[in-house]
Motif scaffolding. Structure first.
Motif, PDB file in Angstrom:
ATOM      1  N   ASP A 157       0.814  -1.210   0.000  1.00  0.00           N
ATOM      2  CA  ASP A 157       0.000   0.000   0.000  1.00  0.00           C
ATOM      3  C   ASP A 157       0.852   1.268   0.000  1.00  0.00           C
ATOM      4  OD1 ASP A 157      -2.224  -1.595   0.073  1.00  0.00           O
ATOM      5  OD2 ASP A 157      -2.909  -0.969   2.062  1.00  0.00           O
ATOM      6  N   PHE A 158       1.955   1.262   0.728  1.00  0.00           N
ATOM      7  CA  PHE A 158       2.747   2.495   0.799  1.00  0.00           C
ATOM      8  C   PHE A 158       3.298   2.864  -0.569  1.00  0.00           C
ATOM      9  CE2 PHE A 158       6.371  -0.372   1.116  1.00  0.00           C
ATOM     10  CZ  PHE A 158       7.441   0.344   0.609  1.00  0.00           C
ATOM     11  N   ILE A 159       3.589   1.845  -1.394  1.00  0.00           N
ATOM     12  CA  ILE A 159       4.044   2.110  -2.763  1.00  0.00           C
ATOM     13  C   ILE A 159       2.898   2.686  -3.590  1.00  0.00           C
ATOM     14  CG2 ILE A 159       4.908   1.044  -4.883  1.00  0.00           C
ATOM     15  CD1 ILE A 159       6.332  -1.024  -3.079  1.00  0.00           C
ATOM     16  N   GLY A 160       1.703   2.101  -3.434  1.00  0.00           N
ATOM     17  CA  GLY A 160       0.531   2.634  -4.131  1.00  0.00           C
ATOM     18  C   GLY A 160       0.206   4.049  -3.716  1.00  0.00           C
ATOM     19  N   ALA A 161       0.356   4.342  -2.410  1.00  0.00           N
ATOM     20  CA  ALA A 161       0.068   5.691  -1.922  1.00  0.00           C
ATOM     21  C   ALA A 161       1.052   6.706  -2.500  1.00  0.00           C
ATOM     22  CB  ALA A 161       0.112   5.707  -0.396  1.00  0.00           C
ATOM     23  N   LEU A 162       2.309   6.311  -2.611  1.00  0.00           N
ATOM     24  CA  LEU A 162       3.319   7.210  -3.165  1.00  0.00           C
ATOM     25  C   LEU A 162       3.142   7.440  -4.663  1.00  0.00           C
ATOM     26  CD1 LEU A 162       6.558   5.936  -1.382  1.00  0.00           C
ATOM     27  CD2 LEU A 162       5.595   8.236  -1.177  1.00  0.00           C
ATOM     28  N   THR A 163       2.758   6.390  -5.381  1.00  0.00           N
ATOM     29  CA  THR A 163       2.758   6.446  -6.845  1.00  0.00           C
ATOM     30  C   THR A 163       1.380   6.594  -7.468  1.00  0.00           C
ATOM     31  OG1 THR A 163       2.590   4.029  -7.036  1.00  0.00           O
ATOM     32  CG2 THR A 163       4.814   4.983  -6.904  1.00  0.00           C
ATOM     33  N   GLY A 164       0.330   6.334  -6.691  1.00  0.00           N
ATOM     34  CA  GLY A 164      -1.014   6.359  -7.258  1.00  0.00           C
ATOM     35  C   GLY A 164      -1.289   5.184  -8.179  1.00  0.00           C
ATOM     36  N   ARG A 165      -0.592   4.063  -7.963  1.00  0.00           N
ATOM     37  CA  ARG A 165      -0.716   2.895  -8.829  1.00  0.00           C
ATOM     38  C   ARG A 165      -1.498   1.779  -8.151  1.00  0.00           C
ATOM     39  NH1 ARG A 165       0.921   4.501 -13.949  1.00  0.00           N
ATOM     40  NH2 ARG A 165       2.894   5.640 -13.803  1.00  0.00           N
ATOM     41  N   ARG A 166      -2.230   1.014  -8.961  1.00  0.00           N
ATOM     42  CA  ARG A 166      -2.889  -0.188  -8.482  1.00  0.00           C
ATOM     43  C   ARG A 166      -1.846  -1.285  -8.250  1.00  0.00           C
ATOM     44  NH1 ARG A 166      -8.364   0.173  -9.183  1.00  0.00           N
ATOM     45  NH2 ARG A 166      -9.091   1.831 -10.573  1.00  0.00           N
ATOM     46  N   PRO A 167      -2.215  -2.367  -7.506  1.00  0.00           N
ATOM     47  CA  PRO A 167      -1.217  -3.405  -7.189  1.00  0.00           C
ATOM     48  C   PRO A 167      -0.442  -3.928  -8.392  1.00  0.00           C
ATOM     49  CG  PRO A 167      -3.164  -3.749  -5.849  1.00  0.00           C
ATOM     50  CD  PRO A 167      -3.489  -2.607  -6.791  1.00  0.00           C
ATOM     51  N   SER A 168      -1.116  -4.198  -9.491  1.00  0.00           N
ATOM     52  CA  SER A 168      -0.431  -4.780 -10.649  1.00  0.00           C
ATOM     53  C   SER A 168       0.488  -3.783 -11.350  1.00  0.00           C
ATOM     54  CB  SER A 168      -1.461  -5.320 -11.656  1.00  0.00           C
ATOM     55  OG  SER A 168      -2.262  -4.261 -12.156  1.00  0.00           O
ATOM     56  N   GLU A 169       0.405  -2.498 -10.976  1.00  0.00           N
ATOM     57  CA  GLU A 169       1.203  -1.457 -11.619  1.00  0.00           C
ATOM     58  C   GLU A 169       2.341  -0.966 -10.724  1.00  0.00           C
ATOM     59  OE1 GLU A 169      -1.915   1.373 -12.178  1.00  0.00           O
ATOM     60  OE2 GLU A 169      -2.508   0.556 -14.128  1.00  0.00           O
ATOM     61  N   ARG A 170       2.644  -1.701  -9.659  1.00  0.00           N
ATOM     62  CA  ARG A 170       3.594  -1.208  -8.657  1.00  0.00           C
ATOM     63  C   ARG A 170       4.974  -1.848  -8.753  1.00  0.00           C
ATOM     64  NH1 ARG A 170      -0.762  -1.530  -3.628  1.00  0.00           N
ATOM     65  NH2 ARG A 170      -2.257  -0.056  -4.541  1.00  0.00           N
ATOM     66  N   LEU A 171       5.319  -2.408  -9.912  1.00  0.00           N
ATOM     67  CA  LEU A 171       6.597  -3.109 -10.027  1.00  0.00           C
ATOM     68  C   LEU A 171       7.773  -2.153  -9.858  1.00  0.00           C
ATOM     69  CD1 LEU A 171       8.366  -5.525 -10.550  1.00  0.00           C
ATOM     70  CD2 LEU A 171       7.997  -5.221 -13.012  1.00  0.00           C
ATOM     71  N   ALA A 172       7.757  -1.017 -10.531  1.00  0.00           N
ATOM     72  CA  ALA A 172       8.883  -0.084 -10.425  1.00  0.00           C
ATOM     73  C   ALA A 172       9.064   0.362  -8.982  1.00  0.00           C
ATOM     74  CB  ALA A 172       8.660   1.118 -11.337  1.00  0.00           C
ATOM     75  N   GLY A 173       7.966   0.688  -8.314  1.00  0.00           N
ATOM     76  CA  GLY A 173       8.052   1.082  -6.913  1.00  0.00           C
ATOM     77  C   GLY A 173       8.546  -0.052  -6.036  1.00  0.00           C
ATOM     78  N   THR A 174       8.102  -1.271  -6.336  1.00  0.00           N
ATOM     79  CA  THR A 174       8.567  -2.435  -5.582  1.00  0.00           C
ATOM     80  C   THR A 174      10.072  -2.605  -5.718  1.00  0.00           C
ATOM     81  OG1 THR A 174       6.460  -3.635  -5.736  1.00  0.00           O
ATOM     82  CG2 THR A 174       8.448  -4.956  -5.440  1.00  0.00           C
ATOM     83  N   LEU A 175      10.598  -2.494  -6.929  1.00  0.00           N
ATOM     84  CA  LEU A 175      12.035  -2.671  -7.136  1.00  0.00           C
ATOM     85  C   LEU A 175      12.839  -1.571  -6.448  1.00  0.00           C
ATOM     86  CD1 LEU A 175      12.135  -3.853 -10.859  1.00  0.00           C
ATOM     87  CD2 LEU A 175      12.271  -5.245  -8.780  1.00  0.00           C
TER      88      LEU A 175
END
Length: 299
Positions: A229-247
């Motif tokens: 969620d913290f990645i989604g909150a930072l980027t405004g991305r849905r779970p399937s769109e959070r790869l860059a933030g995850t890396l």
């Protein structure tokens, strides 16, 4: 800094962590999963997914039968066992993989270990000490995670912690004492600071900024930052769109000495850690290394 080398005992196996990053691939047997529940289609499909993750570079397969989503009631243990045991048996027997079971229920853990799992990934913070009893009796490794919320409950209180990192360290130290008092070996413990669990996005970010502080506890560190969620909150991305933030989060945690990265996108994470290791001089690169012509251009 690099991770500190450490050995973990797990039902007769010795997992040597810290020489390189380990990747834990996620196979959900839970249709309600927040990130990929719609793709859960039965044991054959789940086994195929596990095989794919191993080919992509996973070191451990983490099998979960109940999602942490809070808009669904908790599963009965017998229903969770029906979801995970047949899958674990096939992953172990057909693929020869190291398997972790993602559960906080002692009955599920016992059945999963009997099926071949060697590690219990407990996201409850050891609320049920019977889970430690199971690990002590079987020799399974145990992941202790920080959370101040009960399973299936969501706690988002910006005033909950005076210092979230200090709370994580003190909580995990207490849970380590509780586990070892029930007979779990010190070298069977792995620690997870619990990003997003009972934490607002800012609290998770503050915790991960001081991730190195967790090394004071002296055990290997597992990080479950994938699609959080913290990645989604930072980027405004849905779970399937959070790869860059995850890396980006994976890289930060590896720089701070993380040992195991729990990820959904194993191929991308494996590429990331491979290139990172080469550029840091941690991976020997042969002088004959060359790009295969078949992949030089898009077809």
């Amino acid at each position: 800094m690099g991770p500190r080398c450490s050995e973990v005992t797990a039902v007769g196996r010795v997992l040597t962590l810290g020489v390189r990053p380990w990747l834990m691939g996620v196979v959900n047997a839970s249709p309600e999963s927040f990130s990929d529940g719609g793709t859960v289609r039965g044991v054959d499909s789940q086994l195929e997914r596990a095989s794919q993750l191993l080919t992509e570079g996973a070191d451990i397969i983490d099998v979960g039968g109940e999602s942490a989503v809070t808009n669904q009631p908790a599963l009965r243990a017998e229903d969770e066992i029906k979801r995970v045991v047949p899958l674990i048996e096939r992953i172990v027997n057909e693929l020869g993989a190291i398997v972790s079971v993602d559960t906080y229920k002692a009955e599920v853990a016992e059945a999963a270990i009997a099926a071949g799992a060697v590690l219990v990934n407990d996201v409850s913070g050891l609320r049920d000490l019977a889970l430690a009893d199971v690990c002590a009796r079987t020799g399974a490794a145990l992941v202790l995670m920080h959370t101040r919320a009960a399973p299936k409950q969501r706690l988002q209180d910006p005033d909950r912690y005076d210092d979230v990192t200090n709370d994580v360290v003190s909580f995990l130290a207490d849970r380590m004492r509780a586990a070892t008092a029930r007979g779990v070996a010190d070298d069977a413990l792995i620690l997870d600071p619990g990003p997003d669990f009972a934490k607002t996005p800012l609290q998770t970010i503050e915790l991960l900024r001081r991730f190195e502080d967790l090394h004071a506890l002296g055990r290997p560190l597992l990080l479950a930052v994938s699609r959080k969620d913290f990645i989604g909150a930072l980027t405004g991305r849905r779970p399937s769109e959070r790869l860059a933030g995850t890396l980006a989060a994976v890289g930060h945690c590896l720089d701070a000495g993380g040992h195991i990265m729990r990820v959904h996108d194993v191929a991308a994470a494996h590429d990331y850690v491979t290139v990172r290791a080469a550029l840091r001089g941690e991976l020997e690169v042969n002088r004959t290394l060359a790009l295969d012509d078949s992949i030089r251009h898009e077809q």
